[in-house]
Design a protein around this motif. Structure first.
Motif, short mmCIF file in Angstrom:
data_model
loop_
_atom_site.label_atom_id
_atom_site.label_comp_id
_atom_site.label_asym_id
_atom_site.label_seq_id
_atom_site.Cartn_x
_atom_site.Cartn_y
_atom_site.Cartn_z
N VAL A 58 58.19 -41.17 -12.62
CA VAL A 58 57.85 -42.13 -13.67
C VAL A 58 56.33 -42.27 -13.82
CG1 VAL A 58 60.04 -43.38 -13.51
CG2 VAL A 58 58.07 -44.23 -12.28
N TYR A 75 56.46 -48.93 -11.14
CA TYR A 75 57.87 -48.63 -10.92
C TYR A 75 58.48 -49.72 -10.05
CZ TYR A 75 61.94 -46.16 -9.00
OH TYR A 75 63.19 -45.81 -8.60
N ARG A 100 59.80 -42.62 -8.21
CA ARG A 100 58.49 -43.25 -8.39
C ARG A 100 57.47 -42.23 -8.89
NH1 ARG A 100 56.03 -47.75 -7.02
NH2 ARG A 100 57.69 -48.47 -5.66
N SER A 154 67.87 -46.00 -8.14
CA SER A 154 66.69 -45.42 -7.53
C SER A 154 67.06 -44.21 -6.68
CB SER A 154 66.00 -46.48 -6.66
OG SER A 154 64.86 -45.97 -6.07
#
Length: 100
Positions: free
Chosen positions: A61, A69, A58, A53
């Motif tokens: 995506v 996510y 976030r 991450s």
């Protein structure tokens, strides 16, 4: 060539797909693209999953078309609630985990 993950989804017709972003052969973005091209799979919720991450992931995506996510490690205490909200209401447990 159609990624194995997409062929499997075509066979199983899942209610939800958890898709790792970093896979060999086809990454999660490629798999998502193939899923969205398929009329039988385009409406299946696809949740991006990653162990790496980074800031902005976030947003990236979600802009790419994923429905949600999650980053690893997965917390077993909250995992079901996190993904259940993406299921059709009739498939949700309503607080009770169904065993199948």
């Amino acid at each position: 060539m159609v990624p194995r993950h997409v062929r499997l989804a075509r066979q199983l017709h899942p209610d939800l797909i958890l898709c790792d972003l970093q896979m060999p052969v086809a990454d999660g973005y490629e798999v998502l693209s193939r899923l969205r091209e398929d009329p039988d799979l385009r409406d299946v919720p696809v949740i991006a999953l990653t162990a790496y991450s980074m800031s902005g992931d976030r947003a990236n995506v979600l802009v790419a078309g994923f429905d949600g996510y999650l980053s690893k490690p997965i917390d077993p205490e909250t995992f079901v609630a996190q993904i259940e909200k993406y299921l059709r209401p009739e498939l949700r447990s309503g607080g009770t985990v169904r065993r199948t």
